[in-house]
Design a protein around this motif. Sequence first.
Motif, mmCIF file in Angstrom:
data_model
loop_
_atom_site.group_PDB
_atom_site.id
_atom_site.type_symbol
_atom_site.label_atom_id
_atom_site.label_comp_id
_atom_site.label_asym_id
_atom_site.label_seq_id
_atom_site.Cartn_x
_atom_site.Cartn_y
_atom_site.Cartn_z
ATOM 1 N N GLN A 152 25.223 61.414 66.096
ATOM 2 C CA GLN A 152 23.899 61.020 65.623
ATOM 3 C C GLN A 152 23.637 59.566 65.996
ATOM 4 O O GLN A 152 24.454 58.690 65.699
ATOM 5 C CB GLN A 152 23.784 61.216 64.108
ATOM 6 C CG GLN A 152 23.803 62.677 63.687
ATOM 7 C CD GLN A 152 23.515 62.867 62.212
ATOM 8 O OE1 GLN A 152 23.375 61.916 61.459
ATOM 9 N NE2 GLN A 152 23.426 64.129 61.785
ATOM 10 N N SER A 154 20.508 56.370 66.493
ATOM 11 C CA SER A 154 19.209 55.898 66.046
ATOM 12 C C SER A 154 18.191 55.963 67.180
ATOM 13 O O SER A 154 18.503 55.681 68.338
ATOM 14 C CB SER A 154 19.347 54.462 65.546
ATOM 15 O OG SER A 154 18.099 53.936 65.154
ATOM 16 N N TYR A 157 12.119 52.563 66.577
ATOM 17 C CA TYR A 157 10.675 52.693 66.343
ATOM 18 C C TYR A 157 9.917 51.703 67.226
ATOM 19 O O TYR A 157 10.482 50.725 67.724
ATOM 20 C CB TYR A 157 10.331 52.466 64.872
ATOM 21 C CG TYR A 157 10.621 51.076 64.353
ATOM 22 C CD1 TYR A 157 9.718 50.024 64.539
ATOM 23 C CD2 TYR A 157 11.801 50.813 63.645
ATOM 24 C CE1 TYR A 157 9.973 48.755 64.063
ATOM 25 C CE2 TYR A 157 12.072 49.545 63.166
ATOM 26 C CZ TYR A 157 11.144 48.520 63.374
ATOM 27 O OH TYR A 157 11.411 47.258 62.903
ATOM 28 N N GLN A 179 10.400 52.448 60.790
ATOM 29 C CA GLN A 179 11.647 53.144 60.442
ATOM 30 C C GLN A 179 12.173 53.860 61.672
ATOM 31 O O GLN A 179 11.435 54.597 62.340
ATOM 32 C CB GLN A 179 11.416 54.141 59.311
ATOM 33 C CG GLN A 179 12.699 54.844 58.859
ATOM 34 C CD GLN A 179 12.429 55.864 57.764
ATOM 35 O OE1 GLN A 179 11.352 56.447 57.705
ATOM 36 N NE2 GLN A 179 13.409 56.084 56.899
ATOM 37 N N GLY A 181 14.022 56.544 63.963
ATOM 38 C CA GLY A 181 14.243 57.979 63.901
ATOM 39 C C GLY A 181 15.721 58.288 64.027
ATOM 40 O O GLY A 181 16.575 57.389 64.119
ATOM 41 N N LEU A 182 16.045 59.551 64.038
ATOM 42 C CA LEU A 182 17.443 59.977 64.133
ATOM 43 C C LEU A 182 17.549 61.142 65.110
ATOM 44 O O LEU A 182 16.794 62.118 65.001
ATOM 45 C CB LEU A 182 17.971 60.387 62.759
ATOM 46 C CG LEU A 182 19.479 60.599 62.629
ATOM 47 C CD1 LEU A 182 20.232 59.293 62.913
ATOM 48 C CD2 LEU A 182 19.829 61.123 61.241
ATOM 49 N N LEU A 207 16.244 64.787 64.654
ATOM 50 C CA LEU A 207 16.344 65.092 63.229
ATOM 51 C C LEU A 207 15.244 64.408 62.432
ATOM 52 O O LEU A 207 14.790 64.941 61.417
ATOM 53 C CB LEU A 207 17.718 64.651 62.698
ATOM 54 C CG LEU A 207 18.944 65.250 63.399
ATOM 55 C CD1 LEU A 207 20.214 64.702 62.779
ATOM 56 C CD2 LEU A 207 18.920 66.769 63.321
ATOM 57 N N ARG A 208 14.842 63.225 62.884
ATOM 58 C CA ARG A 208 13.770 62.512 62.193
ATOM 59 C C ARG A 208 12.986 61.687 63.199
ATOM 60 O O ARG A 208 13.567 60.914 63.977
ATOM 61 C CB ARG A 208 14.356 61.590 61.119
ATOM 62 C CG ARG A 208 13.297 60.866 60.271
ATOM 63 C CD ARG A 208 13.922 59.960 59.226
ATOM 64 N NE ARG A 208 14.632 58.840 59.797
ATOM 65 C CZ ARG A 208 15.916 58.581 59.614
ATOM 66 N NH1 ARG A 208 16.645 59.397 58.870
ATOM 67 N NH2 ARG A 208 16.504 57.545 60.169
ATOM 68 N N GLN A 209 11.697 61.863 63.209
ATOM 69 C CA GLN A 209 10.853 61.107 64.116
ATOM 70 C C GLN A 209 10.759 59.649 63.649
ATOM 71 O O GLN A 209 10.725 59.381 62.443
ATOM 72 C CB GLN A 209 9.443 61.712 64.181
ATOM 73 C CG GLN A 209 9.370 63.066 64.869
ATOM 74 C CD GLN A 209 9.556 62.971 66.370
ATOM 75 O OE1 GLN A 209 9.614 61.883 66.942
ATOM 76 N NE2 GLN A 209 9.649 64.128 67.013
ATOM 77 N N LYS A 211 9.119 56.067 62.674
ATOM 78 C CA LYS A 211 7.852 55.652 62.071
ATOM 79 C C LYS A 211 7.502 54.277 62.634
ATOM 80 O O LYS A 211 8.261 53.326 62.457
ATOM 81 C CB LYS A 211 7.990 55.591 60.556
ATOM 82 C CG LYS A 211 6.736 55.164 59.823
ATOM 83 C CD LYS A 211 7.015 55.103 58.322
ATOM 84 C CE LYS A 211 5.793 54.650 57.543
ATOM 85 N NZ LYS A 211 6.090 54.557 56.082
#
Length: 319
Positions: A152, A154, A157, A179, A181-182, A207-209, A211
């Motif tokens: 995983q 980073s 942003y 923030q 993402g992941l 996993l996470r867009q 911000k």
Amino acid sequence: MFKQLDGRKALLGGLILVALLATGFAWQRKTVTLKVDGRNRKVVTFASTVGELLQEQGITLKPHDRVQPERNQHLAEGLLVVVQRAHNVTLTVGTEKARSIITTAPNVQKLLQEQNISPGEKDLVRPDPGTELLDGLKIQVIRVTEKEEKQQVSLPYTTREVPSGEMARGLTATLQRGQNGLVERTWRVIYHNGQEVERQLVNTRVLRQPKPAVVRVGTAQSISRGGRDIRFKYALEMVATAYSYTGYRTASGHSPRYGVVAVDPRVIPLGTRLYVEGYGFATALDKGGAIKGKRIDLFVESHRQASRWGVRRVKVYVL
């Protein structure tokens, strides 16, 4: 008449004897195949055993050499005689210590079979299994393994800037914090004898867009103070302290007085004219050991005034 009969008998007996001798020699002569180090050749020989054939052909066997059939085997028409020379080779399997082997195996594959070594489907054999063995040949069986590894990382942003004429140039204000993402990355990792040799990216999954950050950026280059418009190049937010008479001149050689301030020359060059909120116009003419980065030290007339000033955050306008 009896003499003529005796003569004929003697001639007939001689012919029979010659025929028998000729038949005997023909019976002793035979054609065999001699295979030495994988190479075949036809040999016509009168030798009666394998050992005699080798001697006849000038082939000397060393202690570890092999011959099939055995030396005392009688030769027969069409027999195949195989001579296998022994070779001294070096074999390394995986992380094991290299070992020296004397073998009559004809090639690398036969040697591995002889040593009960079965390479895995992905293992590497060097040189190629079909390679003929020679003295001094170095053979290596490389154990190949693969693993799947997830990682995983980073995903940075971005920052979006919003110009604002209500804010001084050089100043910024965060409207929205960014923030990261992941991302999950899946790798296929290949090992040779336990050592990583290759890494292949096989999949990427967000996993996470991220911000984005939104920042207001000042563009104004003038302010109005006491009915006066003050033009400036840019502004800084700084931590301000105050000092009074010390009995020493400033770093630039000037006597301390109101309007003289100490700065870090790496941030504000000495000699720069300034306007400091809550203090007024000033000139950077001094520096100090504790004045580092975005710090400024303002001269005031008394220690009491310095104490009253304390430590403040102020806007400093570079004129």
